[in-house]
Design a protein around this motif. Structure first.
Motif, PDB file in Angstrom:
ATOM      1  N   UNK A 184      54.632  46.463  28.158  1.00  0.00           N
ATOM      2  CA  UNK A 184      55.397  47.647  27.752  1.00  0.00           C
ATOM      3  C   UNK A 184      54.626  48.462  26.715  1.00  0.00           C
ATOM      4  N   UNK A 185      54.542  49.760  26.949  1.00  0.00           N
ATOM      5  CA  UNK A 185      53.851  50.700  26.055  1.00  0.00           C
ATOM      6  C   UNK A 185      52.362  50.393  25.909  1.00  0.00           C
ATOM      7  N   UNK A 186      51.787  49.790  26.942  1.00  0.00           N
ATOM      8  CA  UNK A 186      50.357  49.482  26.929  1.00  0.00           C
ATOM      9  C   UNK A 186      49.663  50.238  28.067  1.00  0.00           C
ATOM     10  N   UNK A 187      48.390  50.574  27.842  1.00  0.00           N
ATOM     11  CA  UNK A 187      47.575  51.164  28.900  1.00  0.00           C
ATOM     12  C   UNK A 187      47.103  50.041  29.812  1.00  0.00           C
ATOM     13  N   UNK A 188      47.367  50.195  31.090  1.00  0.00           N
ATOM     14  CA  UNK A 188      47.008  49.153  32.036  1.00  0.00           C
ATOM     15  C   UNK A 188      45.859  49.563  32.945  1.00  0.00           C
ATOM     16  N   UNK A 189      45.342  48.570  33.674  1.00  0.00           N
ATOM     17  CA  UNK A 189      44.346  48.825  34.712  1.00  0.00           C
ATOM     18  C   UNK A 189      44.589  47.843  35.851  1.00  0.00           C
ATOM     19  N   UNK A 190      43.945  48.145  36.982  1.00  0.00           N
ATOM     20  CA  UNK A 190      44.028  47.279  38.160  1.00  0.00           C
ATOM     21  C   UNK A 190      42.625  46.760  38.427  1.00  0.00           C
ATOM     22  N   UNK A 191      42.429  45.458  38.264  1.00  0.00           N
ATOM     23  CA  UNK A 191      41.104  44.853  38.393  1.00  0.00           C
ATOM     24  C   UNK A 191      41.013  44.114  39.731  1.00  0.00           C
ATOM     25  N   UNK A 192      40.206  44.682  40.637  1.00  0.00           N
ATOM     26  CA  UNK A 192      40.011  44.052  41.941  1.00  0.00           C
ATOM     27  C   UNK A 192      38.590  44.264  42.436  1.00  0.00           C
ATOM     28  N   UNK A 193      38.085  45.488  42.335  1.00  0.00           N
ATOM     29  CA  UNK A 193      36.761  45.807  42.844  1.00  0.00           C
ATOM     30  C   UNK A 193      35.660  45.134  42.033  1.00  0.00           C
ATOM     31  N   UNK A 194      34.676  44.578  42.740  1.00  0.00           N
ATOM     32  CA  UNK A 194      33.569  43.841  42.125  1.00  0.00           C
ATOM     33  C   UNK A 194      32.250  44.353  42.693  1.00  0.00           C
ATOM     34  N   UNK A 195      31.125  44.139  42.002  1.00  0.00           N
ATOM     35  CA  UNK A 195      29.852  44.671  42.502  1.00  0.00           C
ATOM     36  C   UNK A 195      29.531  44.241  43.935  1.00  0.00           C
ATOM     37  N   UNK A 196      29.797  42.983  44.278  1.00  0.00           N
ATOM     38  CA  UNK A 196      29.493  42.473  45.618  1.00  0.00           C
ATOM     39  C   UNK A 196      30.743  42.249  46.458  1.00  0.00           C
ATOM     40  N   UNK A 197      31.867  42.698  45.965  1.00  0.00           N
ATOM     41  CA  UNK A 197      33.116  42.464  46.689  1.00  0.00           C
ATOM     42  C   UNK A 197      34.012  43.693  46.569  1.00  0.00           C
ATOM     43  N   UNK A 198      33.555  44.785  47.189  1.00  0.00           N
ATOM     44  CA  UNK A 198      34.360  45.993  47.211  1.00  0.00           C
ATOM     45  C   UNK A 198      35.302  45.952  48.392  1.00  0.00           C
ATOM     46  N   UNK A 199      34.776  46.319  49.568  1.00  0.00           N
ATOM     47  CA  UNK A 199      35.561  46.243  50.794  1.00  0.00           C
ATOM     48  C   UNK A 199      36.015  44.810  51.072  1.00  0.00           C
ATOM     49  N   UNK A 200      35.168  43.836  50.777  1.00  0.00           N
ATOM     50  CA  UNK A 200      35.505  42.428  51.030  1.00  0.00           C
ATOM     51  C   UNK A 200      36.760  41.980  50.290  1.00  0.00           C
ATOM     52  N   UNK A 230      30.785  34.919  59.949  1.00  0.00           N
ATOM     53  CA  UNK A 230      30.776  35.291  58.548  1.00  0.00           C
ATOM     54  C   UNK A 230      31.901  34.679  57.741  1.00  0.00           C
ATOM     55  N   UNK A 231      31.744  34.754  56.438  1.00  0.00           N
ATOM     56  CA  UNK A 231      32.772  34.318  55.507  1.00  0.00           C
ATOM     57  C   UNK A 231      33.035  35.430  54.503  1.00  0.00           C
ATOM     58  N   UNK A 232      34.254  35.501  54.033  1.00  0.00           N
ATOM     59  CA  UNK A 232      34.569  36.460  52.983  1.00  0.00           C
ATOM     60  C   UNK A 232      33.801  36.092  51.723  1.00  0.00           C
ATOM     61  N   UNK A 233      33.245  37.100  51.078  1.00  0.00           N
ATOM     62  CA  UNK A 233      32.482  36.852  49.853  1.00  0.00           C
ATOM     63  C   UNK A 233      33.383  36.312  48.742  1.00  0.00           C
ATOM     64  N   UNK A 234      32.866  35.329  48.016  1.00  0.00           N
ATOM     65  CA  UNK A 234      33.590  34.825  46.839  1.00  0.00           C
ATOM     66  C   UNK A 234      33.647  35.895  45.768  1.00  0.00           C
ATOM     67  N   UNK A 235      32.587  36.686  45.687  1.00  0.00           N
ATOM     68  CA  UNK A 235      32.582  37.778  44.727  1.00  0.00           C
ATOM     69  C   UNK A 235      31.918  37.437  43.418  1.00  0.00           C
ATOM     70  N   UNK A 248      32.463  39.267  36.446  1.00  0.00           N
ATOM     71  CA  UNK A 248      32.679  40.670  36.092  1.00  0.00           C
ATOM     72  C   UNK A 248      33.336  41.453  37.219  1.00  0.00           C
ATOM     73  N   UNK A 249      34.054  42.486  36.829  1.00  0.00           N
ATOM     74  CA  UNK A 249      34.532  43.508  37.750  1.00  0.00           C
ATOM     75  C   UNK A 249      33.559  44.685  37.706  1.00  0.00           C
ATOM     76  N   UNK A 250      33.588  45.497  38.751  1.00  0.00           N
ATOM     77  CA  UNK A 250      32.593  46.566  38.862  1.00  0.00           C
ATOM     78  C   UNK A 250      32.931  47.743  37.957  1.00  0.00           C
ATOM     79  N   UNK A 251      31.987  48.699  37.939  1.00  0.00           N
ATOM     80  CA  UNK A 251      32.183  49.868  37.092  1.00  0.00           C
ATOM     81  C   UNK A 251      33.258  50.804  37.583  1.00  0.00           C
ATOM     82  N   UNK A 252      33.866  50.535  38.747  1.00  0.00           N
ATOM     83  CA  UNK A 252      34.868  51.428  39.317  1.00  0.00           C
ATOM     84  C   UNK A 252      36.292  51.069  38.925  1.00  0.00           C
TER      85      UNK A 252
END
Length: 429
Positions: free
Chosen positions: A133-149, A162-167, A183-187
């Motif tokens: 509550x009353x905090x700035x949030x973000x959504x962390x999912x995209x990673x340098x080697x695991x964008x679309x994956x 193939x296998x899904x990348x661990x990331x 780490x999560x990516x710069x995006x």
């Protein structure tokens, strides 16, 4: 029955186009958000666009003024949810469009800010609600080697063997504690300024990162809400990019970060469903925002074409210009209809799907790009200068064709979904 009119008058039209009449509440909300977009988002967005990324998030930056003023609007999603579903969808659409009309970068930032709190409410965890509550949030999912994956939902999206990348970021899940490294990516939107994060990653529950049987090529995962002041968390530098420069983005690093297991909002079995719910929310917000940005481009083009003279007449008096403006209006109305239909399906359907939401995001951003491009062309060489705001809109919308899922990949996934639905009986009636 045929509705008879006594004369041919100009049609009723509002800020959001050829709209069926708004209720008093809807009109009041639209008007309030429009004033905020006009007086706060638009001038601040243009100012932030000229600033260096590190200056955008520095103390005293206009970015913080926009965030503080947005909090005063009182646009609590929990209040909107109290309206009947069809009304709530239209209100949410009206709000998103006005925010995107003001500035798409700040509009996306505002939407992402709410995601951890919305998820906390959705899972009914009061401790997490209080944390967000009353905090700035973000959504962390995209990673340098695991964008679309990161958004692969089924084996059919992988190559034959193939296998899904661990990331690049993983969690080890214990009895009472989760340990995160990577780490999560710069995006990550709001990554450089967020205080709490809605996080998704591959997880080891004690038997490795991959599932068994038919799921042996897919990673296990976990969803969490994480306070971003824990020991071991650090940030990368703000991302320097061509568009949506008012949206702070950057890496978030985790070095042996220990998180209480009670902060988890989705363990192994609930992970994919929870992730896709978050993804669908983000996609529906993108739809409404970029309808607003496209509308801003149309309005700029109308103003310019009514003022600029060529060939001894105003640009708007040339038949070809009227055709081009007509095409922009048509595309805008199409985009708005798709955005609202997608939002309604996501919010009201008893069984929605993120690939349907992605279809809406693709359609809206592609139409928005065509509208902004045509407006840019109508400005001629003037459009390429910093004097006219159309070039900023061009850069902002161009980013949206990749943001929240690259459009070709999202469309490919829609084709896969159609195939799966056909195999399940759809289209065989």
């Amino acid at each position: 029955m045929i509705r008879l009119h006594k004369s041919v008058a100009l049609p009723l039209v509002g800020m959001s186009g050829f709209e069926t009449p708004l209720s008093e509440e809807e009109a009041a909300i639209q008007s309030t958000v429009h004033r905020f977009a006009r007086d706060v988002l638009r001038p601040i967005g243009r100012e932030l666009d000229r600033m260096k990324p590190e200056d955008v998030i520095a103390a005293g930056s206009p970015f913080w003024t926009a965030i503080a003023e947005s909090a005063k609007l009182g646009l609590d999603p929990q209040l909107i949810a109290q309206f009947p579903p069809e009304v709530a969808v239209r209100i949410e659409s009206l709000i998103g469009e006005e925010l995107g009309w003001g500035d798409s970068g700040i509009a996306v930032s505002m939407g992402v800010t709410m995601m951890p709190l919305l998820m906390a409410h959705s899972v009914g965890n009061q401790e997490l609600i209080d944390m967000c509550t009353n905090k700035i949030g973000c959504w962390m999912n995209t990673q340098p080697d695991r964008g679309t994956d990161s958004a692969i939902l089924c084996r059919g999206e992988l190559s034959a063997h193939g296998k899904q990348s661990v990331g690049n970021i993983t969690a080890k899940v214990g009895a009472d504690e989760i340990v995160i490294n990577g780490q999560y990516s710069s995006w990550v939107s709001n990554g450089t300024v967020a205080q709490v994060g809605l996080a998704y990653m591959a997880a080891d529950y004690g038997d490795g990162f991959y599932g068994t049987g038919e799921q042996s090529s897919m990673t296990n995962g976990i969803g969490m809400i994480i306070p971003l002041d824990l020991p071991g968390i650090s940030r990368g530098k703000p991302l320097d990019k061509i568009g949506q420069r008012s949206l702070p983005q950057g890496e978030i690093y985790f070095d042996n970060v220990k998180v209480p297991k009670r902060f988890a909002i989705a363990l192994k079995d609930e992970y994919l469903g929870n992730l896709t719910s978050a993804w669908s929310y983000a996609g529906t917000h993108m739809c409404q925002v970029f309808v607003g940005t496209a509308r801003a481009a149309l309005e700029l083009a109308l103003e310019y074409c009514n003022e600029r003279k060529q060939g001894g007449a105003s640009l708007i008096d040339h038949q070809l210009t009227q055709f081009r403006i007509g095409e922009m209006v048509r595309r805008l109305e199409t985009a708005r209809a798709i955005a609202r239909r997608t939002l309604a399906f996501s919010r009201i359907s008893p069984r929605a799907h993120p690939y349907v939401t992605a279809m809406g995001k693709v359609s809206v951003t592609e139409e928005a790009m065509k509208i902004v491009h045509e407006a840019f062309q109508l400005f001629g060489a003037n459009g390429t200068t910093r004097e006219f705001p159309i070039e900023k809109l061009f850069r902002d919308v161009r980013s949206a064709l990749i943001e929240d899922g690259e459009n070709y990949i999202a469309t490919t996934r829609l084709g896969l979904l159609a195939s799966q639905l056909y195999q399940n009986g759809w289209g065989k009636q």
